[in-house]
Design a protein around this motif. Sequence first.
Motif, PDB file in Angstrom:
ATOM      1  N   ASP A 277      14.290   6.427  22.281  1.00  0.00           N
ATOM      2  CA  ASP A 277      15.705   6.090  22.409  1.00  0.00           C
ATOM      3  C   ASP A 277      16.529   6.364  21.153  1.00  0.00           C
ATOM      4  OD1 ASP A 277      15.178   5.322  24.959  1.00  0.00           O
ATOM      5  OD2 ASP A 277      15.298   3.174  24.584  1.00  0.00           O
ATOM      6  N   THR A 278      15.939   6.915  20.136  1.00  0.00           N
ATOM      7  CA  THR A 278      16.659   7.173  18.890  1.00  0.00           C
ATOM      8  C   THR A 278      16.024   8.346  18.167  1.00  0.00           C
ATOM      9  OG1 THR A 278      17.532   6.122  16.893  1.00  0.00           O
ATOM     10  CG2 THR A 278      15.277   5.567  17.500  1.00  0.00           C
ATOM     11  N   THR A 279      16.687   8.823  17.137  1.00  0.00           N
ATOM     12  CA  THR A 279      16.099   9.868  16.294  1.00  0.00           C
ATOM     13  C   THR A 279      15.378   9.201  15.133  1.00  0.00           C
ATOM     14  OG1 THR A 279      18.015  10.060  14.839  1.00  0.00           O
ATOM     15  CG2 THR A 279      18.007  11.426  16.861  1.00  0.00           C
ATOM     16  N   PRO A 280      14.382   9.868  14.571  1.00  0.00           N
ATOM     17  CA  PRO A 280      13.700   9.281  13.418  1.00  0.00           C
ATOM     18  C   PRO A 280      14.652   8.929  12.280  1.00  0.00           C
ATOM     19  CG  PRO A 280      12.414  11.095  14.280  1.00  0.00           C
ATOM     20  CD  PRO A 280      13.725  11.108  15.024  1.00  0.00           C
TER      21      PRO A 280
ATOM     22  N   ILE B 104      16.465   7.236  -4.238  1.00  0.00           N
ATOM     23  CA  ILE B 104      15.383   6.649  -3.438  1.00  0.00           C
ATOM     24  C   ILE B 104      15.725   6.750  -1.952  1.00  0.00           C
ATOM     25  CG2 ILE B 104      14.146   4.521  -2.875  1.00  0.00           C
ATOM     26  CD1 ILE B 104      14.576   3.712  -5.870  1.00  0.00           C
ATOM     27  N   HIS B 105      16.980   6.464  -1.619  1.00  0.00           N
ATOM     28  CA  HIS B 105      17.437   6.557  -0.223  1.00  0.00           C
ATOM     29  C   HIS B 105      17.237   7.981   0.287  1.00  0.00           C
ATOM     30  CE1 HIS B 105      20.309   6.898   3.110  1.00  0.00           C
ATOM     31  NE2 HIS B 105      20.069   5.594   3.294  1.00  0.00           N
ATOM     32  N   ALA B 106      17.637   8.966  -0.494  1.00  0.00           N
ATOM     33  CA  ALA B 106      17.482  10.371  -0.093  1.00  0.00           C
ATOM     34  C   ALA B 106      15.998  10.733   0.058  1.00  0.00           C
ATOM     35  CB  ALA B 106      18.157  11.281  -1.113  1.00  0.00           C
ATOM     36  N   PHE B 107      15.156  10.251  -0.850  1.00  0.00           N
ATOM     37  CA  PHE B 107      13.715  10.486  -0.772  1.00  0.00           C
ATOM     38  C   PHE B 107      13.157   9.959   0.551  1.00  0.00           C
ATOM     39  CE2 PHE B 107       9.691   8.129  -1.247  1.00  0.00           C
ATOM     40  CZ  PHE B 107       8.801   9.170  -1.461  1.00  0.00           C
ATOM     41  N   CYS B 108      13.527   8.744   0.896  1.00  0.00           N
ATOM     42  CA  CYS B 108      13.042   8.133   2.145  1.00  0.00           C
ATOM     43  C   CYS B 108      13.531   8.914   3.361  1.00  0.00           C
ATOM     44  CB  CYS B 108      13.497   6.680   2.245  1.00  0.00           C
ATOM     45  SG  CYS B 108      12.807   5.588   0.991  1.00  0.00           S
ATOM     46  N   MET B 109      14.803   9.271   3.361  1.00  0.00           N
ATOM     47  CA  MET B 109      15.371   9.965   4.519  1.00  0.00           C
ATOM     48  C   MET B 109      14.742  11.351   4.714  1.00  0.00           C
ATOM     49  SD  MET B 109      17.226   7.819   6.030  1.00  0.00           S
ATOM     50  CE  MET B 109      17.932   8.897   7.269  1.00  0.00           C
ATOM     51  N   ARG B 110      14.331  12.007   3.642  1.00  0.00           N
ATOM     52  CA  ARG B 110      13.658  13.306   3.779  1.00  0.00           C
ATOM     53  C   ARG B 110      12.327  13.161   4.502  1.00  0.00           C
ATOM     54  NH1 ARG B 110      15.474  13.944  -1.540  1.00  0.00           N
ATOM     55  NH2 ARG B 110      13.404  13.475  -2.368  1.00  0.00           N
ATOM     56  N   GLN B 111      11.752  11.976   4.488  1.00  0.00           N
ATOM     57  CA  GLN B 111      10.455  11.734   5.106  1.00  0.00           C
ATOM     58  C   GLN B 111      10.571  11.056   6.473  1.00  0.00           C
ATOM     59  OE1 GLN B 111       7.368  10.346   2.400  1.00  0.00           O
ATOM     60  NE2 GLN B 111       8.892  10.439   0.775  1.00  0.00           N
ATOM     61  N   ALA B 112      11.759  11.007   7.039  1.00  0.00           N
ATOM     62  CA  ALA B 112      12.005  10.248   8.273  1.00  0.00           C
ATOM     63  C   ALA B 112      11.075  10.648   9.413  1.00  0.00           C
ATOM     64  CB  ALA B 112      13.464  10.384   8.706  1.00  0.00           C
ATOM     65  N   ASP B 113      10.895  11.929   9.664  1.00  0.00           N
ATOM     66  CA  ASP B 113      10.052  12.352  10.787  1.00  0.00           C
ATOM     67  C   ASP B 113       8.610  11.874  10.609  1.00  0.00           C
ATOM     68  OD1 ASP B 113      12.087  13.610  12.194  1.00  0.00           O
ATOM     69  OD2 ASP B 113      11.738  15.545  11.216  1.00  0.00           O
ATOM     70  N   GLY B 114       8.058  12.059   9.408  1.00  0.00           N
ATOM     71  CA  GLY B 114       6.682  11.655   9.156  1.00  0.00           C
ATOM     72  C   GLY B 114       6.490  10.148   9.238  1.00  0.00           C
TER      73      GLY B 114
ATOM     74  N   TYR C 200       8.320   8.023  10.951  1.00  0.00           N
ATOM     75  CA  TYR C 200       8.486   7.653  12.366  1.00  0.00           C
ATOM     76  C   TYR C 200       7.188   7.900  13.134  1.00  0.00           C
ATOM     77  CZ  TYR C 200      11.269   7.295  16.699  1.00  0.00           C
ATOM     78  OH  TYR C 200      11.805   6.929  17.890  1.00  0.00           O
ATOM     79  N   ASP C 201       6.581   9.060  12.901  1.00  0.00           N
ATOM     80  CA  ASP C 201       5.313   9.373  13.568  1.00  0.00           C
ATOM     81  C   ASP C 201       4.205   8.423  13.123  1.00  0.00           C
ATOM     82  OD1 ASP C 201       6.556  11.448  14.882  1.00  0.00           O
ATOM     83  OD2 ASP C 201       5.765  13.004  13.542  1.00  0.00           O
TER      84      ASP C 201
ATOM     85  N   GLN D 128       0.818  -1.205   0.000  1.00  0.00           N
ATOM     86  CA  GLN D 128       0.000   0.000   0.000  1.00  0.00           C
ATOM     87  C   GLN D 128       0.857   1.262   0.000  1.00  0.00           C
ATOM     88  OE1 GLN D 128      -3.416  -0.011  -0.157  1.00  0.00           O
ATOM     89  NE2 GLN D 128      -3.134  -2.194  -0.499  1.00  0.00           N
ATOM     90  N   HIS D 129       1.988   1.220   0.677  1.00  0.00           N
ATOM     91  CA  HIS D 129       2.857   2.381   0.825  1.00  0.00           C
ATOM     92  C   HIS D 129       4.292   1.877   0.940  1.00  0.00           C
ATOM     93  CE1 HIS D 129       4.595   5.968   2.847  1.00  0.00           C
ATOM     94  NE2 HIS D 129       3.689   6.611   2.135  1.00  0.00           N
ATOM     95  N   TRP D 130       5.257   2.680   0.528  1.00  0.00           N
ATOM     96  CA  TRP D 130       6.645   2.222   0.550  1.00  0.00           C
ATOM     97  C   TRP D 130       7.101   1.831   1.942  1.00  0.00           C
ATOM     98  CZ3 TRP D 130      10.379   4.712   3.342  1.00  0.00           C
ATOM     99  CH2 TRP D 130      10.158   6.040   3.689  1.00  0.00           C
ATOM    100  N   THR D 131       6.479   2.369   2.985  1.00  0.00           N
ATOM    101  CA  THR D 131       6.871   1.995   4.343  1.00  0.00           C
ATOM    102  C   THR D 131       6.549   0.536   4.647  1.00  0.00           C
ATOM    103  OG1 THR D 131       4.773   2.877   5.173  1.00  0.00           O
ATOM    104  CG2 THR D 131       6.707   4.325   5.272  1.00  0.00           C
ATOM    105  N   ASP D 132       5.673  -0.079   3.867  1.00  0.00           N
ATOM    106  CA  ASP D 132       5.390  -1.511   4.036  1.00  0.00           C
ATOM    107  C   ASP D 132       6.604  -2.365   3.666  1.00  0.00           C
ATOM    108  OD1 ASP D 132       2.813  -0.789   4.710  1.00  0.00           O
ATOM    109  OD2 ASP D 132       1.946  -1.325   2.775  1.00  0.00           O
ATOM    110  N   LEU D 133       7.581  -1.773   2.999  1.00  0.00           N
ATOM    111  CA  LEU D 133       8.764  -2.497   2.535  1.00  0.00           C
ATOM    112  C   LEU D 133       9.981  -2.313   3.440  1.00  0.00           C
ATOM    113  CD1 LEU D 133       8.429  -1.598  -1.251  1.00  0.00           C
ATOM    114  CD2 LEU D 133       7.797  -3.754  -0.147  1.00  0.00           C
TER     115      LEU D 133
END
Length: 141
Positions: free
Chosen positions: A85-88, A42-52, A54-55, A9-14
């Motif tokens: 215990d970690t950053t997003p 793709i790695h940079a795209f994912c890392m730009r969305q880290a905070d969202g 994580y939430d 459904q979303h890349w986070t499922d992977l």
Amino acid sequence: MTDDYGGVQHWTDLLTQREVWQDAEGVIHRLDDLPPDRCARIHAFCMRQADGVYDLIGMQLAAAPEMSETATEAFDRAFDSFMYDTTPAAWLAGTPLLEALRARSYDLPADWRTCHCGYPLVDEKGELWDHSACYPGVIID
């Protein structure tokens, strides 16, 4: 062997796997078939969305079903560790998908612990094996 990722459904499922990426059109690509520069983007795209991300995952975990007292305590400890215990960015960078994308961006196999030929990159003592003659699709008899 690639699992069936048709229901993504979303890349986070992977995030928990090292094999594939789903593009914006919904096409599933093997990471080892993608060029290094695309994996880096793709790695940079994912890392730009880290905070969202994580939430989002934190909210999904917070909606866990009712459990026994022991299970609830264990879950609460794990959830607190995840949330505090970690950053997003550090958490996301440590997921299997992001580790695989980072490896591919350096032209290494997505599962960097294993060469394209299927053999480990290091032996049981942690010493590197010479895989300089290997390439994607090589067949070792």
